[in-house]
Design an enzyme around this catalytic site. Structure first.
Site, PDB file in Angstrom:
ATOM      1  CG  HIS A  61     -51.852 -51.202 -11.828  1.00  0.00           C
ATOM      2  ND1 HIS A  61     -51.985 -50.045 -11.037  1.00  0.00           N
ATOM      3  CD2 HIS A  61     -50.890 -50.835 -12.779  1.00  0.00           C
ATOM      4  CE1 HIS A  61     -50.944 -49.231 -11.137  1.00  0.00           C
ATOM      5  NE2 HIS A  61     -50.302 -49.568 -12.140  1.00  0.00           N
ATOM      6  NE  ARG A  65     -42.841 -52.161 -18.934  1.00  0.00           N
ATOM      7  CZ  ARG A  65     -43.131 -51.261 -17.867  1.00  0.00           C
ATOM      8  NH1 ARG A  65     -43.718 -50.290 -18.077  1.00  0.00           N
ATOM      9  NH2 ARG A  65     -42.546 -51.539 -16.728  1.00  0.00           N
ATOM     10  CG  ASP A 305     -47.583 -51.459 -10.501  1.00  0.00           C
ATOM     11  OD1 ASP A 305     -47.734 -51.094 -11.885  1.00  0.00           O
ATOM     12  OD2 ASP A 305     -46.951 -50.335  -9.647  1.00  0.00           O
ATOM     13  CG  PHE A 323     -39.401 -46.836  -9.670  1.00  0.00           C
ATOM     14  CD1 PHE A 323     -38.839 -47.090  -8.183  1.00  0.00           C
ATOM     15  CD2 PHE A 323     -39.142 -45.730 -10.256  1.00  0.00           C
ATOM     16  CE1 PHE A 323     -38.436 -46.067  -7.483  1.00  0.00           C
ATOM     17  CE2 PHE A 323     -38.574 -44.688  -9.535  1.00  0.00           C
ATOM     18  CZ  PHE A 323     -38.233 -44.959  -8.047  1.00  0.00           C
TER      19      PHE A 323
END
Lengths: 424, 308
Positions: A61, A65, A305, A323
């Site tokens: 995960h 980008r 993440d 976030f």
């Protein structure tokens, strides 16, 4: 031809059951030999005494980008960050621009990652444009090489669509990866709902937002079948729901991010946006529940993440900051410090969470440390103490809450695709 | 005179009781100045104060500006609507640019909780928080405490109830922190859908029955029901709110004793408070406004002249 001998390292491979000090000889991308006192002619010798060699770590995960937000990260810098963190593989989420919802974007990701020492696997969107309106062309995406499906960053909230995705997706042996969040409960939230959000006056995201969606999703999975993977699990309630679903035999897996087993929402008192992520940092009882979930197998994988953002984007008022934090280069240190040293996991178990299980969930080839197998190795020093310095990171971004923190355990490097990357 | 331990006034949480007492005690001398024919002292002569208001405000900004001018500070007003914020400049860039013009103090109102905290760690000016999101509004709580003390002589042991939308109220939070640290007993009253999560852990009592809350209270602080907010989400209608929680003369008279009524303003007559109460004998709403200027003079003086 690349030829190296990694000498005197402690090899730990939960798949082949290897747990011994041996030398490993690699030529190009194949393990040519494992034994004592190997000294093949022409091989470069790398002394790894005191270190561990484990099957290449895989972060299932990450957000690289690219395409669309290359000022935060791109596939090359993301892969460099992964390598520095000891990962030989990373699965990147589709919240790019354009979204990974066509075969051409999947092919673009593979093309950009070609020749890198880190394998980059695209996860494709569940719904077209991640808009939550209609399902993406999953057959085409799977044939192009997508290793999973997710609208990560947004939930699949529409129950009809969720059902369709689970049913349609059950044609493939890859998971539907849910970002579990109820948009009605989430609205405008910036941190976990707790006495801390009450004191700070920050708009809050309750645990209910995750718990309710996970409980609902598992009902659907039980009813229609399909493979369900819960991304970035963070609450006691979600862990209990997954635990009970596994006990009922559902095809359910889950991952936990290092920040959710190492930090609590008390950190938000600093108003430092580097502790702002979604799901948010929770309470200490949730942190302990994540460690318990990893220990008892409720949580299958540790996934970072990894969510890079530029400094100017993060250095704003807490509620306006995006976030996410980067995680690839601190994952090993946090896992060793929080899980291994605190006896939640043994080293072979840790390797399962960081390599074996995420690869299995995504349907990737199994990595074995054995003669004739593909050489896909991570080198770890689990006793090294080091101070996190974001300025030394390979990632383009610096948004880590661990800057200045001393961790035990770090990656020394990787060997994959015939390429050696060593930290110095 | 002793000095404050705090460098900025970002909120009242974790501010030592001695600092709060010092601000309240200093206010009396500034109130006296406000009664003079010439309401000006040279205390902050040569100091520059910027009023950085990223959110609309009339009364708080005027109150601060009067306080600054009466202390002879040079005053600059910055309103977000007329600024580079609209051109996409970040808060930090705006603040650093203003600071590069050599200012001494920044009074800031902002819609984001923690905005003052964020800037004070990255800038060299002294910051006074004039309201940050739903976090704190310390000078409002100080003027509320000052007004209560004027009438009751002390805060110690007094029963104070804050009524309304506690979840979204910075006034409520600052009052809770300040009053608790000064020894008052604090309660809140309103529909539970307007209480933030785990509120009781802050050490406050919670009422959902307005008459029970009034029975408890020596002082009530009636919060403005924000008509502009998505109020419908937390309660069904203004009519129902008024019927269930509105402060009426009948309810107060039924107590058969005195009670002090505060309201941070601006008031919605006929919603959270009846006109007869707002303008009646229990109300200290206008003295609050007067005390507001004096409190802000005290804060500006104590922060602005504090030795490094």
């Amino acid at each position: 031809m690349a030829s190296f001998v990694f000498k005197n390292a402690h090899i730990v491979d939960p798949v082949s059951g290897l747990d011994t000090v041996k030398d490993i000889h690699v030529t190009d991308d194949v393990i040519a030999g494992i034994g004592d006192n190997l000294s093949p002619a022409g091989a470069d010798v790398i002394d790894l005494a005191g270190a561990h060699i484990v099957p290449g770590l895989c972060d299932m995960h990450v957000h690289f980008r690219e395409p669309g937000f290359e000022h935060k990260e791109d596939i090359r810098s993301g892969a460099a960050s992964a390598a520095a963190g000891g990962f030989t593989a990373a699965a990147c989420m589709p919240n790019t621009d354009p979204v990974i919802d066509t075969a051409s974007v999947v092919a673009f990701i593979y093309d950009r990652a070609k020749g890198l020492p880190v394998d980059v696997y695209p996860i494709a969107a569940i719904t077209k444009g991640r808009k939550g309106e209609s399902i993406a062309p999953m057959v085409e995406l799977r044939e192009a090489g997508a290793v999973g499906f997710s609208d990560d960053g947004s939930p699949v909230h529409n129950t009809k669509l969720l059902r369709t995705a689970l049913e349609y997706g059950s044609m493939f042996d890859v998971p539907i990866i849910q970002h579990a969040e109820d948009p009605h409960l989430f609205t405008g939230g910036a941190m976990n709902e707790s006495v801390v959000s009450t004191e700070l006056g920050l708009p809050a995201i309750s645990r209910l937002s995750e718990d309710a969606v996970v409980a609902r999703d598992l009902m659907f999975t039980e009813y229609v079948g399909g493979r369900y993977h819960l991304a970035h699990m963070s609450t006691i309630g979600a862990a209990e729901a997954v635990r009970s679903a596994k006990a009922r035999g559902l095809k359910v897996t889950s991952e936990v991010a290092p920040h959710h087993f190492s930090l609590t929402d008390e950190e938000v008192r600093s108003y430092d946006s580097n502790v702002k992520m979604n799901p948010p940092l929770r309470r200490m009882d949730d942190v302990i529940a994540m460690k318990e979930a990893l220990k008892d197998g409720t949580a299958d994988a540790i996934a970072t993440d990894h969510a890079p953002h530029a400094g100017f984007e993060k250095e704003v008022e807490f509620v306006y900051a995006p976030f996410g934090i980067i995680g690839l280069e601190t994952a090993v240190g946090l896992s060793v410090t929080e899980l291994l040293l605190e006896n939640w996991l043994t080293l072979p178990q840790l390797v399962e969470k960081l390599s074996t299980n995420p690869r299995r969930i995504l349907g990737l080839p199994e990595i074995r440390i054995a003669e004739g197998a593909k050489a896909n190795l991570s080198f770890l020093d689990i006793s090294a103490q080091w101070k996190v310095d974001v300025n030394l990171f390979q990632s383009k971004s610096r948004n880590s809450p661990y800057h200045g923190r001393t961790l035990t355990g770090r990656a020394l490097g990787i060997y994959n695709n015939g390429q050696l990357v060593l930290q110095r | 005179m002793s000095s404050l331990s705090i460098q900025h006034l970002l909120g009242l949480q974790n501010v030592p009781k001695e600092d709060i007492a010092l601000i309240l005690d200093s206010t009396d001398s500034f109130l006296e100045i406000l009664e003079r024919p010439i309401k000006k002292v040279p205390t902050l002569q040569g100091k520059t104060v910027v009023n950085l208001f990223f959110e609309n405000s009339t009364r708080t900004r005027i109150s601060f500006e009067l306080a600054e001018r009466r202390l002879s500070a040079d005053v600059v007003n910055f309103a977000a609507s007329s600024s580079s914020v609209k051109k996409g400049e970040t808060l930090l860039d705006t603040a650093r640019n203003i600071e590069a013009m050599k200012v001494d103090m920044v009074v800031m109102r902002h819609s984001a909780a923690g905005a003052g905290h964020f800037l004070s760690e990255r800038c060299t000016s002294k910051f006074i928080n004039a309201g940050d999101g739903a976090h704190e509004h310390p000078t409002q709580a100080l003027l509320d405490m000052c007004t209560i003390r004027q009438k009751h002589g002390t805060l110690e042991g007094l029963n104070v109830c804050i009524i309304g939308d506690i979840a979204h109220s910075r006034v409520a939070r600052s009052n809770i922190y300040g009053l608790l640290s000064m020894g008052a007993n604090v309660a809140v009253c309103g529909p539970p859908s307007m209480f933030p999560y785990d509120l009781e852990k802050l050490g406050v009592r919670m009422f959902t029955d307005i008459d029970q809350a009034l029975q408890f209270s020596d002082v009530i602080n009636v919060l403005r029901i924000q008509l502009e907010r998505d109020a419908g989400a937390a309660f069904p209608s203004l009519r129902e709110y008024h019927n269930a929680f509105g402060i009426t003369r009948r309810r107060l008279d039924a107590l058969g004793r005195d009670i002090t009524v505060l309201h941070p303003g601006p008031i919605n007559r006929g919603v959270e408070i009846e006109s007869e109460v707002a303008d009646g004998p229990y109300s200290v709403i206008l003295p609050q406004v007067t005390n507001g200027v004096a409190i802000r003079m005290a804060v500006l003086f104590l922060i602005g002249t504090r030795a490094e």
